[in-house]
Design a protein around this motif. Structure first.
Motif, PDB file in Angstrom:
ATOM      1  N   TYR A 274       0.890  -1.093   0.008  1.00 51.07           N
ATOM      2  CA  TYR A 274       0.132  -0.072  -0.054  1.00 51.07           C
ATOM      3  C   TYR A 274       0.818   1.444  -0.110  1.00 51.07           C
ATOM      4  O   TYR A 274       2.031   1.193   0.794  1.00 51.07           O
ATOM      5  N   THR A 275       0.463   2.191  -0.617  1.00 52.13           N
ATOM      6  CA  THR A 275       1.429   3.565  -0.711  1.00 52.13           C
ATOM      7  C   THR A 275       1.315   4.311   0.435  1.00 52.13           C
ATOM      8  O   THR A 275       0.400   3.955   1.319  1.00 52.13           O
ATOM      9  N   SER A 276       2.068   5.324   0.613  1.00 52.47           N
ATOM     10  CA  SER A 276       2.258   5.896   1.738  1.00 52.47           C
ATOM     11  C   SER A 276       1.021   6.797   2.257  1.00 52.47           C
ATOM     12  O   SER A 276       0.761   7.313   3.301  1.00 52.47           O
ATOM     13  N   GLY A 277      -0.002   7.066   1.299  1.00 53.33           N
ATOM     14  CA  GLY A 277      -1.274   7.891   1.641  1.00 53.33           C
ATOM     15  C   GLY A 277      -0.907   9.406   1.824  1.00 53.33           C
ATOM     16  O   GLY A 277      -1.407  10.078   2.383  1.00 53.33           O
ATOM     17  N   THR A 278       0.195  10.084   1.260  1.00 52.09           N
ATOM     18  CA  THR A 278       0.581  11.403   1.395  1.00 52.09           C
ATOM     19  C   THR A 278      -0.375  12.304   0.607  1.00 52.09           C
ATOM     20  O   THR A 278      -0.861  13.241   1.013  1.00 52.09           O
ATOM     21  N   THR A 279      -1.108  11.564  -0.409  1.00 48.88           N
ATOM     22  CA  THR A 279      -2.300  12.499  -1.280  1.00 48.88           C
ATOM     23  C   THR A 279      -3.646  12.166  -0.954  1.00 48.88           C
ATOM     24  O   THR A 279      -4.341  12.694  -1.427  1.00 48.88           O
ATOM     25  N   GLY A 280      -3.715  10.676  -0.607  1.00 46.68           N
ATOM     26  CA  GLY A 280      -5.170  10.523  -0.131  1.00 46.68           C
ATOM     27  C   GLY A 280      -5.057   8.928   0.294  1.00 46.68           C
ATOM     28  O   GLY A 280      -4.206   8.474   1.124  1.00 46.68           O
ATOM     29  N   VAL A 421      23.319  10.309  -4.849  1.00 48.46           N
ATOM     30  CA  VAL A 421      22.354   9.948  -5.938  1.00 48.46           C
ATOM     31  C   VAL A 421      20.863  10.283  -5.373  1.00 48.46           C
ATOM     32  O   VAL A 421      20.623   9.516  -4.353  1.00 48.46           O
ATOM     33  N   ASP A 422      20.379  11.455  -6.004  1.00 51.48           N
ATOM     34  CA  ASP A 422      18.849  11.671  -5.686  1.00 51.48           C
ATOM     35  C   ASP A 422      18.128  10.724  -6.471  1.00 51.48           C
ATOM     36  O   ASP A 422      18.058  10.930  -7.650  1.00 51.48           O
ATOM     37  N   THR A 423      17.347   9.798  -5.977  1.00 52.09           N
ATOM     38  CA  THR A 423      16.621   8.940  -6.680  1.00 52.09           C
ATOM     39  C   THR A 423      15.049   9.240  -6.703  1.00 52.09           C
ATOM     40  O   THR A 423      14.504   8.999  -5.624  1.00 52.09           O
ATOM     41  N   TRP A 424      14.659   9.499  -7.817  1.00 52.80           N
ATOM     42  CA  TRP A 424      13.290   9.662  -7.861  1.00 52.80           C
ATOM     43  C   TRP A 424      12.506   8.428  -8.269  1.00 52.80           C
ATOM     44  O   TRP A 424      12.923   7.531  -9.765  1.00 52.80           O
ATOM     45  N   TRP A 425      11.416   7.977  -7.578  1.00 54.78           N
ATOM     46  CA  TRP A 425      10.696   6.746  -7.949  1.00 54.78           C
ATOM     47  C   TRP A 425       9.708   6.551  -7.052  1.00 54.78           C
ATOM     48  O   TRP A 425       9.183   7.553  -6.476  1.00 54.78           O
ATOM     49  N   GLN A 426       8.587   5.535  -7.536  1.00 50.09           N
ATOM     50  CA  GLN A 426       7.326   5.590  -6.578  1.00 50.09           C
ATOM     51  C   GLN A 426       7.157   4.091  -6.196  1.00 50.09           C
ATOM     52  O   GLN A 426       7.569   3.036  -6.964  1.00 50.09           O
ATOM     53  N   THR A 427       6.092   3.798  -5.289  1.00 52.17           N
ATOM     54  CA  THR A 427       5.766   2.545  -4.880  1.00 52.17           C
ATOM     55  C   THR A 427       4.994   1.849  -6.527  1.00 52.17           C
ATOM     56  O   THR A 427       5.634   0.835  -6.615  1.00 52.17           O
ATOM     57  N   GLU A 428       4.732   2.687  -7.045  1.00 52.60           N
ATOM     58  CA  GLU A 428       4.012   2.230  -8.297  1.00 52.60           C
ATOM     59  C   GLU A 428       5.224   1.733  -9.526  1.00 52.60           C
ATOM     60  O   GLU A 428       4.813   0.945 -10.310  1.00 52.60           O
ATOM     61  N   GLY A 510       1.723  11.760 -11.300  1.00 54.81           N
ATOM     62  CA  GLY A 510       1.004  12.439 -10.011  1.00 54.81           C
ATOM     63  C   GLY A 510       1.970  13.641  -9.587  1.00 54.81           C
ATOM     64  O   GLY A 510       1.668  14.435  -8.598  1.00 54.81           O
ATOM     65  N   ASP A 511       3.148  13.826 -10.179  1.00 52.97           N
ATOM     66  CA  ASP A 511       4.450  14.890  -9.716  1.00 52.97           C
ATOM     67  C   ASP A 511       4.339  15.981 -10.735  1.00 52.97           C
ATOM     68  O   ASP A 511       4.194  15.429 -11.893  1.00 52.97           O
ATOM     69  N   GLY A 512       4.558  16.979 -10.458  1.00 50.68           N
ATOM     70  CA  GLY A 512       5.024  18.025 -11.164  1.00 50.68           C
ATOM     71  C   GLY A 512       6.387  18.208 -11.339  1.00 50.68           C
ATOM     72  O   GLY A 512       7.273  17.907 -10.418  1.00 50.68           O
ATOM     73  N   GLY A 525       7.204  18.899  -7.081  1.00 46.85           N
ATOM     74  CA  GLY A 525       6.297  18.738  -5.937  1.00 46.85           C
ATOM     75  C   GLY A 525       4.788  17.937  -6.393  1.00 46.85           C
ATOM     76  O   GLY A 525       4.958  17.572  -7.546  1.00 46.85           O
ATOM     77  N   ARG A 526       4.101  17.510  -5.852  1.00 43.12           N
ATOM     78  CA  ARG A 526       2.896  16.834  -6.059  1.00 43.12           C
ATOM     79  C   ARG A 526       1.805  17.736  -6.878  1.00 43.12           C
ATOM     80  O   ARG A 526       1.514  18.778  -6.570  1.00 43.12           O
ATOM     81  N   VAL A 527       1.290  17.071  -8.039  1.00 45.60           N
ATOM     82  CA  VAL A 527       0.214  17.875  -8.818  1.00 45.60           C
ATOM     83  C   VAL A 527      -0.875  18.345  -7.875  1.00 45.60           C
ATOM     84  O   VAL A 527      -1.301  19.510  -7.993  1.00 45.60           O
ATOM     85  N   GLY A 619       7.774   9.515   6.805  1.00 44.41           N
ATOM     86  CA  GLY A 619       8.312  10.772   6.832  1.00 44.41           C
ATOM     87  C   GLY A 619       7.947  11.883   5.860  1.00 44.41           C
ATOM     88  O   GLY A 619       8.854  12.833   5.942  1.00 44.41           O
ATOM     89  N   LYS A 620       7.063  11.702   5.122  1.00 41.44           N
ATOM     90  CA  LYS A 620       6.727  12.528   4.053  1.00 41.44           C
ATOM     91  C   LYS A 620       5.736  13.660   4.680  1.00 41.44           C
ATOM     92  O   LYS A 620       4.866  13.193   5.164  1.00 41.44           O
ATOM     93  N   ILE A 621       5.936  14.837   4.242  1.00 43.81           N
ATOM     94  CA  ILE A 621       5.092  15.995   4.755  1.00 43.81           C
ATOM     95  C   ILE A 621       3.632  15.844   3.989  1.00 43.81           C
ATOM     96  O   ILE A 621       3.602  15.560   2.784  1.00 43.81           O
TER      97      ILE A 621
HETATM   98  P1  ATP Z   1       0.343   8.512  -2.238  1.00 43.02           P
HETATM   99  O1  ATP Z   1       0.617   7.811  -3.616  1.00 43.02           O
HETATM  100  O2  ATP Z   1      -0.474   7.273  -1.297  1.00 43.02           O
HETATM  101  O3  ATP Z   1      -0.016   9.721  -1.882  1.00 43.02           O
HETATM  102  P2  ATP Z   1       3.257   8.594  -1.941  1.00 43.02           P
HETATM  103  O4  ATP Z   1       3.051   9.027  -3.297  1.00 43.02           O
HETATM  104  O5  ATP Z   1       3.873   9.449  -0.747  1.00 43.02           O
HETATM  105  O6  ATP Z   1       1.737   8.156  -1.299  1.00 43.02           O
HETATM  106  P3  ATP Z   1       5.339   6.786  -2.500  1.00 43.02           P
HETATM  107  O7  ATP Z   1       4.856   5.867  -3.587  1.00 43.02           O
HETATM  108  O8  ATP Z   1       5.995   6.218  -1.231  1.00 43.02           O
HETATM  109  O9  ATP Z   1       3.951   7.183  -1.850  1.00 43.02           O
HETATM  110  O10 ATP Z   1       6.024   7.905  -2.932  1.00 43.02           O
HETATM  111  C1  ATP Z   1       6.421   8.301  -4.062  1.00 43.02           C
HETATM  112  C2  ATP Z   1       6.516   9.571  -4.142  1.00 43.02           C
HETATM  113  O11 ATP Z   1       7.468  10.259  -3.545  1.00 43.02           O
HETATM  114  C3  ATP Z   1       6.702  10.053  -5.683  1.00 43.02           C
HETATM  115  O12 ATP Z   1       5.854  10.163  -6.709  1.00 43.02           O
HETATM  116  C4  ATP Z   1       7.249  11.688  -5.510  1.00 43.02           C
HETATM  117  O13 ATP Z   1       6.244  12.808  -5.226  1.00 43.02           O
HETATM  118  C5  ATP Z   1       8.028  11.607  -4.035  1.00 43.02           C
HETATM  119  N1  ATP Z   1       9.518  11.203  -4.274  1.00 43.02           N
HETATM  120  C6  ATP Z   1      10.071  10.041  -4.220  1.00 43.02           C
HETATM  121  N2  ATP Z   1      11.358  10.213  -4.330  1.00 43.02           N
HETATM  122  C7  ATP Z   1      11.726  11.562  -4.769  1.00 43.02           C
HETATM  123  C8  ATP Z   1      12.796  12.182  -5.177  1.00 43.02           C
HETATM  124  N3  ATP Z   1      13.955  11.710  -5.284  1.00 43.02           N
HETATM  125  N4  ATP Z   1      12.651  13.499  -5.534  1.00 43.02           N
HETATM  126  C9  ATP Z   1      11.384  14.125  -5.324  1.00 43.02           C
HETATM  127  N5  ATP Z   1      10.292  13.412  -5.095  1.00 43.02           N
HETATM  128  C10 ATP Z   1      10.409  12.334  -4.616  1.00 43.02           C
END
Ligand code: ATP
Ligand code: MG
Length: 656
Positions: A274-280, A421-428, A510-512, A525-527, A619-621
């Motif tokens: 299950y995702t972090s629930g940051t957005t819903g 290394v600043d790594t961008w990715w998602q649970t998905e 879902g990210d801008g 940031g998130r859309v 730990g996400k805002i």
């Molecule tokens: P939910 O989808 O339930 O709202 P979540 O998006 O926080 O929760 P995760 O899959 O844990 O769940 O987090 C992925 C998100 O975290 C990305 O879509 C992005 O917004 C953010 N993220 C992860 N790594 C980075 C990074 N290196 N730089 C910027 N944003 C990041």
């Protein structure tokens, strides 16, 4: 009252952050890394997009297959099948494969409990434990396709349980051990799990988190669960229900040390998370076997430049995707030595992490911006007390990292030597998608830099147009990749809608973000969090980074509040560095600081000082809660993944 609602159909997201610093890869990395130059990266990248099937087929040799696939990819948007016809086993790849070389005696897991005890499991020992627990699962009536919930502290039995599930083809659903009984119950019911693996408790900041008690509560409303297996960790008394609850240590005494791995289809469901629930509300993300394992293994090697001598430490809890991909599957598939720590970073003192690095001679350290901002707040005297010279590479994941936090990480922890290394990715996405390669990519603080080979990203408008350099827009992935999620468990319709319908034909993250003139990606940031000020759409990350670059500010969260004139007013919630006190003067100074850094448009209308920000347990805002609070003073959204309710209470009181 009518307000301009934040619609995302028309304009792009406006970028206001300027960052000029650039750091080339250190020479020793450029000499010996797996990928050694931008030319090599470009070559690999071009090949991966021009002949994806050849590229991925070659990469897939990295894994052990029982039967080779006949088709690399079957793509029926939005459903992918990778390595069709192939069979393999993730546990075999992470464990057995290392037994016929010297790695048999290599440490797979070095574990340290919060109270300080250390346990080391070689690959041979890990094999035995995984096999034994797999046999236990079978004896408990678990077979291929059954779902098993795992609700545990960070102890070795957690990865052992995951690998045991993978061995027999059961699909695991790890639920973070810090979640409540209700959150556990909902996740068990969503996946209709048959069995729960847990522990009596775990240690966190010197106190016991009583997991079994939460399980007892959850299991009152989980009709699918037949049995529960309990690891004895803390030794405190727990209630064991006869016929339902069993002790791990008793069960494993009665089974065989060997368990043949099931030959599983490449698309066999490996896990639900299950995702972090940051957005819903959190969604149950489904990952399957072949593609997931391949891409996590490959990215671990590339991004962390993994070598056999490394002691690799990813601080994420295994309850998050980062723990699944980069504590368990990616590193173990590579035969790495993984350090695993049970407890809090500030127990008994704020230097526990640095002490761990010094004592275990950690070489690769992968953590989250939220942790880095806490370290900054606690003060550099803590890391300075320790010898961190073993470190050679630093990583960040989870949120955009503010450039000032990046610089601190580089200087104070990495001593200017270690690439970040600043790594961008998602649970998905399952695996890292956008990241520097430490031997090749020059880094810029705050940018995840370029997509990895095999990943085609873009910045688009809502109607699907690619935008130009430095124009903000929606970050999308434009072709399938092996470790992509396959669906939302039990809700394929939502999968289609949320990820594949927002922008025609591509995966919507879902990210801008924006892409600069060098093709570097900057996540803004998130859309859902974008603020619409007088028709300009601002990403939260940039305004927050401007605030954090002020010496008094430790952390900031920025949200919009409906405003009749501007559309949205900018409200900034700010926590201060240790020793700084809130004042009207500082408030004005911070507003001026933002104007100076990024312009008048982003000037906060209101600054609210607070001791803490509401965060997810990863730990996400959680800006969505702050947004509700700023607009109406009440919070109605889903709070099941909120770390600390008292933070919201306090914020509410401060407002009154
Ligand atoms: P939910 O989808 O339930 O709202 P979540 O998006 O926080 O929760 P995760 O899959 O844990 O769940 O987090 C992925 C998100 O975290 C990305 O879509 C992005 O917004 C953010 N993220 C992860 N790594 C980075 C990074 N290196 N730089 C910027 N944003 C990041
Ligand atoms: Mg998300």
């Amino acid at each position: 009252m009518s307000t301009i609602s934040p619609d995302r159909s028309t304009s792009e997201i406006k970028s206001v952050l300027h960052e000029e610093r650039i750091f080339p890869p250190p020479e020793d990395f450029a000499r010996s890394a797996h990928i050694r130059s931008m030319e090599e990266y470009e070559r690999l990248y071009a090949e991966s997009l021009n002949s994806p099937e050849t590229f991925w087929a070659r990469m897939a040799e990295k894994l052990h297959w029982f039967t080779r696939w006949h088709t690399v990819l079957e793509w029926n948007l939005p459903h992918a099948r990778w390595f069709v016809g192939g069979t393999l086993n993730a546990s075999y790849n992470c464990v057995d494969r290392h037994l016929n070389s010297w790695r048999r005696n290599k440490a797979a897991i070095i574990w340290e409990g919060e109270p300080g005890e250390v346990r080391t499991l070689t690959y041979q020992q890990l094999y035995r434990e995984v096999c034994r627990f797999a046999n236990v699962l079978k004896r408990m009536g678990i077979s291929r396709g059954d779902r098993v919930a795992i609700y545990m502290p960070m102890v070795p039995e957690l990865p052992i349980a995951m690998l045991a599930c993978a061995r027999i083809g059961a699909t695991h659903s790890v639920v973070f051990g810090g979640f409540s009984a209700e959150a556990l119950r909902d996740r068990i019911n969503d996946a209709r799990c048959k069995l729960v693996v847990t522990a009596d408790g775990g240690w966190r900041r010197g106190s016991e988190v009583r997991l079994k008690a939460a399980v007892d509560e959850a299991l009152q409303q989980t009709p699918s669960v037949e049995r529960c297996i309990v690891v004895r960790r803390t030794g405190s008394p727990v209630r064991m229900e006869p016929g339902r609850d069993f002790w791990w240590h008793e069960l494993v005494e009665t089974v065989d040390d060997h368990c043949p791995p099931e030959e599983l289809d490449s698309e066999h469901p490996l896990y639900i998370l299950y995702t972090s629930g940051t957005t819903g509300k959190p969604k149950g993300i489904l990952h399957t076997t072949g593609g997931y394992l391949l891409q996590t293994a490959l990215t671990t090697e590339w991004v962390f430049d993994l070598r056999d001598e490394d002691i690799y430490w990813c601080t994420a809890d295994i309850g998050w995707v980062t723990g699944h991909s980069y504590v368990v599957y990616g590193p173990l598939a590579n035969g790495a030595t993984v350090l695993m720590y049970e407890g809090a970073p500030n127990y008994p003192e704020p230097d526990r992490f640095w002490e761990l690095i010094e004592r275990h001679r950690v070489t690769i350290f992968y953590t989250a911006p939220t942790a880095i901002r806490s370290f900054i707040r606690w003060g550099e005297q803590w890391p300075l007390k320790h010898d961190l010279s073993s470190l050679r590479l630093l990583g960040s994941v989870g949120e955009p990292i503010n450039p000032e936090a990046w610089m601190w990480y580089r200087e104070v922890i990495g001593k200017g030597r270690c690439p970040i290394v600043d790594t961008w990715w998602q649970t998905e996405t399952g695996a890292i998608m956008i990241s520097p390669l430490p031997g090749a990519t020059p880094t810029k603080p705050g940018s995840a830099t370029r997509p990895l080979p095999g990943v085609e990203a873009d910045i688009r408008t809502k109607d699907g147009r690619s935008v130009g350099p430095n124009e903000g827009g929606y970050l999308v992935i434009t072709r399938p990749w092996p470790s992509m999620m396959r669906t939302i468990w039990g809700d394929d319709e939502r999968y289609r809608k949320q990820y594949w319908s927002e922008i025609e034909g591509v995966y919507f993250t879902g990210d801008g973000a924006r892409r600069d003139e060098d093709g570097y990606y900057w996540v803004m940031g998130r859309v859902d969090d974008v603020i619409n000020v007088s028709g300009h759409r601002l990403g939260t990350a940039e305004v927050e980074s401007a605030l954090v670059s002020h010496e008094a500010v430790a952390e900031a969260a920025v949200v919009g509040r409906p405003d009749e004139i501007k559309g949205s007013a900018i409200v900034a919630f700010v926590t201060l560095e240790a020793g700084r006190t809130p004042s009207e003067e500082l408030r004005e100074e911070l507003k001026r600081h933002v104007v100076k850094e990024i312009g008048a448009l982003a000037r906060p209308d209101e600054i609210r000082f607070t001791d803490a920000l509401p965060k997810t347990r990863s730990g996400k805002i959680m800006r969505r809660l702050l947004r509700e609070l700023a607009a109406s003073g009440v919070v109605r959204g889903d709070t099941t993944t909120l770390e600390d309710f008292s933070v919201l209470e306090k914020l509410r009181m401060e407002e009154e």
